[in-house]
Every structure is written in structure tokens, then in C-alpha cells.
Design a protein around this motif. Sequence first.
Motif, PDB file in Angstrom:
ATOM      1  N   ARG A   1     -17.489  -3.540  -2.845  1.00  0.00           N
ATOM      2  CA  ARG A   1     -17.539  -4.411  -3.897  1.00  0.00           C
ATOM      3  C   ARG A   1     -19.038  -4.882  -3.554  1.00  0.00           C
TER       4      ARG A   1
ATOM      5  N   THR B   1     -14.079  -2.454   0.218  1.00  0.00           N
ATOM      6  CA  THR B   1     -12.769  -2.927  -0.299  1.00  0.00           C
ATOM      7  C   THR B   1     -11.606  -1.999  -0.004  1.00  0.00           C
TER       8      THR B   1
ATOM      9  N   ARG C   1     -19.456  -3.881 -10.355  1.00  0.00           N
ATOM     10  CA  ARG C   1     -19.040  -4.577  -9.235  1.00  0.00           C
ATOM     11  C   ARG C   1     -18.321  -3.785  -8.064  1.00  0.00           C
ATOM     12  N   THR C   2     -17.268  -2.892  -8.330  1.00  0.00           N
ATOM     13  CA  THR C   2     -16.704  -2.093  -7.555  1.00  0.00           C
ATOM     14  C   THR C   2     -17.160  -0.439  -7.701  1.00  0.00           C
TER      15      THR C   2
ATOM     16  N   PRO D   1     -15.578   2.961  -0.594  1.00  0.00           N
ATOM     17  CA  PRO D   1     -15.227   1.968  -1.351  1.00  0.00           C
ATOM     18  C   PRO D   1     -16.013   0.499  -1.281  1.00  0.00           C
TER      19      PRO D   1
END
Length: 393
Positions: free
Chosen positions: A391, A371, A128-129, A389
Motif C-alpha cells: 500500500r 499489506t 493505493r494498493t 502486496p
Amino acid sequence: MTIATPLSSDVDLFSDETLADPYPQYKALRDLGPAVHLSRHGLWFISRYDQVRSALGDWETFSSGQGIGLNPGFNEAWASALINMDPPAQTEQRKLFTDRLSPRALRPVAESIDQRAEELVDDLVARRTFDAVTDLAQDLPVHVIMDLIGWPQEGRDQLLDMAAGWFDSSGPVCPRTAAAVPKVEALMGFLAEVVTKENLVPGGFGWTMIEAHKAGRIPVEGAIGLLAGYVVAAFDTTISAISSGMWLFARHPEQWDLLRADPSLVPSAFNEIVRVESPIQVFSRVTTRDVDLGEGVVIPSGARVLHSYGAANRDERHFPDPDRFDVTRNPVDHLAFGYGNHGCAGQGLARLEVHAVLKALTARVQRIELTGEPVRALNNITRGFRTLPVRVS
């Protein structure tokens, strides 16, 4: 010929502030005229689409033979590199590239690239991230390109940092350029050792370089230069295109919706990504004669000229509403991979890799979100991210 008084600007295109967001400066310079003399660095700057394309297609007037770097140390060190040559010497060596990177030659690896992209995206969707640079964008170039070269597993991770240093070291005399020199010296030493020890897998591109050297077709410096060109250019263009694409789609979710609804737009989206965020922003050449660009602007013979892919690809004289990201635009005539005899020989491979990643993402990801604050990788020549970064859902 009477040399007209040049349009001049004291803007520093290599400051941290400008490298982080060069587009306002590019527009200001485009609006001044077809070419502007940058007094701070003693360079001429061409930023309009028509003039950049024309210069790239005229190697006899805009020569690479004196090097493409903005400092003499780089040009002397890499005098045998393909990028610092003009025909006919360049033509013979370039064929070693094009033979191994033609669509026909790459066809056997296309399926494996698609498979690796799907496996990679499956893993990242489950997480997911992740960091879209280190976890996503760097994976395919490092492994696919290294396999094509026939590079041993040992030392692959070191090449990324050294490759970034190669572009930085070609900049003007400044602290950023000086800081990159040790990386480039390490890269040259690393590649020289690999060529000397023949520590490459037979059948790969690297082995082709060794055989060409043994046959007397290229000097050892040429083999090292070609190997460096393959590694450096292939890394930066692909890594930048993938990470910039993720950034653009996170900022423009409506464009991601369009691509998900119609995956046949993937090639168009790729062209738009590299137009809006060109991986290579600038290179330079030297004029062999006086060049009249119109509007009273004449570049004298022997001048160092900086032509900007990044500025040309945002030229409103050629691309309507150029700052707008639109995956349906399909700007097939963008200059992100150059043009003419020095057009990027590895662009076919870059397309395969980025297309594979985009196709895998559209089939699995509904939304891409940032994110945290992205960090730019400031570089004299290239444009990309250090961290991004994200998600996905």
C-alpha cells in the motif's frame, strides 16, 4: 602441484529453505575459507568478494566455454549462447549487444522510460494498493525491452514465465530444474519461429540479430541465443531490482525518508538495492588449471566452480556491516551485474528503468507498506518475488 584436501560442506544451496534465505549459509561458507567444495553437488563454491571478483576477471582460468549451467543438458542446448562463450568468439557477438545497449544508444529512449514510469506510478498511487511485482516491476521491462527488440505485441506476456524457466533450467539435476525444461523448450521454439519468420520490427535489436545471421556473422543458433540472452537477462534483473527495492523500503521506512528528502541519492539507492538483494545469485564456470586461492585451498583443473554474486555482495571483508540496507552507502563496486568480459551488457538499461521508477515514486509516495506476506519466486539462479502486496500513501 600438490592438491590440498578441500574444505567441504554438504549444504544444499538449492533447497527451498536455502533459496528462501541463503544469507546464513553464504556467511558460513565464507567463514570456512576462500573456496569450499559442495559435496552434495560436486561443485566448488567461491563466496568471498575478492576471490569472486578475481575469478570473474580471469576468463582464461575460469572459463565459460563449457557452459555456465550445472547440468549437461542446459550447456549442450545453449552452447551457442553468448553467456556460454569465451573470447575471441564471445567478443564479436557481445559487440552486437554493447552497440545497441551503450549509453549513447539508450539516450533516445531515456525520456520515454521516465514518462512511462511517471504514468505507471500515477495510476498505482491512485489505486493505493497493488502488487509490486505484477503491477509495477513487470511493466517497464516487458514494454520497454520488447519495444527495443522490435517484438510484436503478440506473445509478450508469455515470455515472462518462459524467461524464469531459462534460469531454473541451468541448475543442478533436481525436480525444480526438470520442471523448468518444458518452459525453456517452449522459449527456444518461440524464438526460433520468430527468427525464421523474421517476425520482428525492422530497426530493433532483434532485427540486428537477423541481419547478422543473414550476413554469416552468427549461426541461427547464435541469433536465437543472443535474443534469448537479451530477453531473459533484461527481464530478471530489472523486475527483481524494482520489487526488491519496494520490499526493502517497506521494511526500512527511514531509508525511504532519506531518499525522498534527497532524490539525488537514487543512483546510490539502486546500487545498494542490487548489492543487498542481487538479482542473479550464482553462475558457474570451469577451471582450466589448478588455482591456489590461499589458506591451503587449491581448486583443481577441470572443476566446476560456482561463484556467488549474492554472497560476495554481503562479504563483511569488503562491505562494512553488509546486511544493513543504507541508501547513502553507494557501493559502486558491487558485483550484482558481474565483472569482466561477461559483465551484464544490459545493466545500463536496467539502471535507466529502476532510476525512473524510484524518481517517480519519491515525488509521489510518502510511505510504502506491506499489506500481506510476500511470496518468494524460488529459482536456482535468480532471487526475487512472485507476489509483493503493498500500500502506498
